[in-house]
Scaffold this motif. Structure first.
Motif, PDB file in Angstrom:
ATOM      1  N   UNK A   1       0.801  -1.238  -0.291  1.00  0.00           N
ATOM      2  CA  UNK A   1      -0.102   0.029  -0.132  1.00  0.00           C
ATOM      3  C   UNK A   1       0.884   1.399  -0.046  1.00  0.00           C
ATOM      4  N   UNK A   2       0.434   2.185  -0.819  1.00  0.00           N
ATOM      5  CA  UNK A   2       1.571   3.555  -1.051  1.00  0.00           C
ATOM      6  C   UNK A   2       1.275   4.266   0.343  1.00  0.00           C
ATOM      7  N   UNK A   3       2.044   5.093   0.482  1.00  0.00           N
ATOM      8  CA  UNK A   3       2.246   6.104   1.560  1.00  0.00           C
ATOM      9  C   UNK A   3       0.704   6.949   1.749  1.00  0.00           C
ATOM     10  N   UNK A   4       0.472   7.356   0.274  1.00  0.00           N
ATOM     11  CA  UNK A   4      -0.720   8.308   0.258  1.00  0.00           C
ATOM     12  C   UNK A   4      -1.870   7.585   0.732  1.00  0.00           C
ATOM     13  N   UNK A   5      -1.801   6.261   0.332  1.00  0.00           N
ATOM     14  CA  UNK A   5      -2.973   5.534   0.754  1.00  0.00           C
ATOM     15  C   UNK A   5      -3.235   5.213   2.253  1.00  0.00           C
ATOM     16  N   UNK A   6      -1.869   5.104   2.808  1.00  0.00           N
ATOM     17  CA  UNK A   6      -1.747   5.063   4.402  1.00  0.00           C
ATOM     18  C   UNK A   6      -2.186   6.286   4.984  1.00  0.00           C
ATOM     19  N   UNK A   7      -1.682   7.441   4.556  1.00  0.00           N
ATOM     20  CA  UNK A   7      -2.263   8.825   5.290  1.00  0.00           C
ATOM     21  C   UNK A   7      -3.431   9.023   5.221  1.00  0.00           C
ATOM     22  N   UNK A   8      -4.177   8.680   4.072  1.00  0.00           N
ATOM     23  CA  UNK A   8      -5.591   8.622   3.523  1.00  0.00           C
ATOM     24  C   UNK A   8      -6.347   7.843   4.569  1.00  0.00           C
ATOM     25  N   UNK A   9      -5.852   6.741   4.908  1.00  0.00           N
ATOM     26  CA  UNK A   9      -6.738   5.901   5.901  1.00  0.00           C
ATOM     27  C   UNK A   9      -6.532   6.380   7.355  1.00  0.00           C
ATOM     28  N   UNK A  10      -5.336   6.892   7.515  1.00  0.00           N
ATOM     29  CA  UNK A  10      -5.325   7.313   8.903  1.00  0.00           C
ATOM     30  C   UNK A  10      -6.000   8.649   9.216  1.00  0.00           C
ATOM     31  N   UNK A  11      -6.190   9.596   8.248  1.00  0.00           N
ATOM     32  CA  UNK A  11      -7.025  10.972   8.532  1.00  0.00           C
ATOM     33  C   UNK A  11      -8.316  10.551   8.487  1.00  0.00           C
TER      34      UNK A  11
END
Length: 294
Positions: A1-11
């Motif tokens: 999973x890309x960093x952008x997707x990880x950040x999106x999921x976290x937010x």
């Protein structure tokens, strides 16, 4: 999973909490500061007075008296509840037969509402018919003590009810800290010839330093906010001997309908509490650094 997707999921996971935090914490804080700059009443009258509400507080002797009463309760309640919580945790941590029962009994009062707690203790502190005076008479005391109407006893009656109600929470925090202390430390201390008292003083208490800081800060904040016990047991009396800042804020805002002045008082209380907590936190951190380098 890309960093952008990880950040999106976290937010996305944080968003519900952030919304509640903004709506029920930041927004009220901002509105309270706004109201404190106005002469604001329930009738809808609003007059911008800038810092006049804060200036009025400086000349309000009742406000300073209630602030001192609050400080006094913080001074007598914080050491009492921290030490009692530690002692109860040490007792339960001995893991004697039936210790789980004591742990349950000590914590159960936390589940009661403030109305129930104060009703029970108000009955117990009643003169002539109360359980406390009956016990003292049984022990040979002849004089009747008016616990809730005598300025010399009222605060200690409130402290007793508060300790019975809340000390179980401090006990649980200390107990969690005790169970995190490695057993190897006690074994090493025992091999070095340390008895139980020395192990308590040189192993247990230093290892509980962070928990003690947490419990102390939480207790200071809770004591500064005291209202329910005082209001239900003494109504701030006798006279105004036990009237706290929060009670004075309540009376100013809802009885005198001066929401601007009440908001200014609330901000002063918040600033005082933050100052005391930050000062306490820094002092304890300095002691920990000194202890670590010595």
């Amino acid at each position: 999973m890309s960093r952008w997707r990880l950040h999106t999921a976290a937010y996305a996971l944080l968003l519900p909490f952030l919304l509640f935090y903004v709506l029920f914490m930041l927004l009220p804080l901002g509105l309270g500061l706004f109201v404190s700059l106005y002469n604001w009443s329930f009738t809808g009258d609003k007059l911008f007075v800038a810092l006049d509400n804060y200036k009025d507080l400086l000349m309000d002797s009742d406000f300073w008296a209630s602030l001192w009463h609050t400080f006094y309760f913080v001074i007598i309640s914080t050491p009492t509840l921290v030490i009692l919580g530690l002692l109860l945790a040490l007792l339960v941590n001995l893991k004697l037969r039936g210790s789980w029962l004591f742990q349950t009994v000590y914590f159960l009062p936390n589940l009661l509402s403030i109305a129930v707690v104060t009703a029970v203790w108000s009955i117990m502190f009643q003169p002539y018919t109360g359980l406390i005076n009956a016990g003292l008479h049984f022990l040979g005391m002849e004089d009747e003590i008016f616990w809730l109407t005598d300025p010399g006893y009222a605060w200690y009656s409130i402290l007793t009810a508060t300790a019975w109600w809340t000390v179980g929470f401090n006990m649980i925090l200390f107990l969690a800290g005790l169970q995190e202390i490695p057993k190897d430390l006690y074994e090493a201390a025992s091999l070095d010839g340390a008895d139980r008292k020395q192990q308590l003083w040189y192993v247990t208490i230093p290892m509980l330093r962070r928990v003690t800081v947490l419990v102390t800060i939480l207790q200071v904040i809770a004591s500064f906010k005291i209202f329910g016990q005082v209001w239900l047991m003494t109504k701030g009396g006798p006279g105004n001997a036990t009237r706290t800042v929060v009670q004075y804020i309540y009376e100013t805002g809802f009885r005198q309908q001066n929401m601007g002045l009440a908001s200014a008082m609330s901000y002063v209380l918040m600033i005082v509490t933050l100052f005391i907590v930050i000062l306490q936190f820094r002092l304890m951190n300095e002691k920990e650094k000194v202890g670590g380098t010595s």
